[in-house]
Design an enzyme around this catalytic site. Sequence first.
Site, short mmCIF file in Angstrom:
data_model
loop_
_atom_site.label_atom_id
_atom_site.label_comp_id
_atom_site.label_asym_id
_atom_site.label_seq_id
_atom_site.Cartn_x
_atom_site.Cartn_y
_atom_site.Cartn_z
CD GLU A 151 -2.67 1.12 2.63
OE1 GLU A 151 -3.76 1.72 2.64
OE2 GLU A 151 -2.21 0.51 3.63
CE LYS A 156 -7.81 0.89 3.77
NZ LYS A 156 -6.76 1.70 4.44
CB CYS A 182 -4.13 -1.64 4.75
SG CYS A 182 -3.23 -1.26 6.29
#
Length: 415
Positions: free
Chosen positions: A41, A110, A151
């Site tokens: 990321e 995301k 993440c």
Amino acid sequence: MARVALAQLEPGPDLDANLAEVARLARKAADQGASWILLPEYATFLHGSRTEMRHAAERAESVLDAIRALAARHSIWVLLGSMVVPNGDKMSNRSLLLDSNGDIAASYDKLHMFDVELAGGRRILESSAYAPGNEAVVVATPFGKVGLSICYDLRFPGLYRRLAQAGAEVIVVPSAFATATGPAHWRPLLTARAIENTAFVLAPATCGSSPGGRSTHGRTLALDPWGNAMGELETEPSALLFVDLDLGLVEEVRRQIPSLRADRAFNVREISPSSQTTKAPPMSSSSEVPMPDVAEQAPALRSHYLDVPQMPWQPTQFDGIEMKMLYSDKVTGMSTILFKMAPGAVVPLHEHTAIEQTYVLEGQLVDAEGSAGPGEFVWRPGGNIHVAHAPEGAVFLSVFMKPNRFAAGTKFFTE
């Protein structure tokens, strides 16, 4: 067997220098036989200042061009773990998978925003600067079907379940995991996702201290479908972790523990001391829970109305069978289809991979186990195998939890 390389980076304040380091690692990965390099990321820029991140987002096009060029130069697949891109007055945290020609194979924004309050009162409100995505992504690659995540998504197991049930054999989790949570949570969460979903989990990570007070945990990790660590880095920057993926292992573990096919729908019954002695108030009572204003409902949560009589019948791969696709979810495989079978039409031998439910509107639907006529309903469990006939024709509504598997290898209606 596919050889892949997971990169661990410590992005600095100079975007061009960061890109140069990514290029160096991609060349090294290709030289050592990897056909896919996975970047973490914020691989090309990470800064604690939202203003600086916005400046990086404005260079998104040139960053992508550089990554595409190095993929093509080294004939290597590249997971650009994430980069920031403009999205109105906010940004999107976007992951991109590039093939060995430098073409975009998939992109994913995301889903879950890192809105937390850590020890010591430190608040991080990612949603104040970033817009969340609204769909999960599974993509077919030479390394198997790959499910994308980033993440903080790691804390939402339902996402990974849906990816695995949509066919993902490899799940990627590029991360810039916070040092405040990493020591306790990073490895256990990744291991749980691998075991729960019997999939490879590949987690390239940033490490060390990036400008603006961004300190990240590092410890890039690769896990097999049994939850065993295939390799791990510590906190060293500019490092590569090489692992070999054998998709036969996914098939073997899923054969041994077929949990992905065993999920069951269920309700949750809440019990409190008062509910055991007091009747629930009627809906018209003053204790009624207020409903949200429909006008304020997010677009993704609104109802979808179809004028089914006005929808044209679509041909299918089978003679004499037409359909109207009322609902289809490519991630879960769920679908609702209205079928019309001409007299004598046949649905050839097939297996129901999950529960199928059918309500007959007109005519007669017949198989070796029985028949259903107008106003009658039949459901079949996963594993049921049959051939369906409509001697006099039929119109019926079917709900599939997952696509059927046809004996002749014919694709399902939604595929």
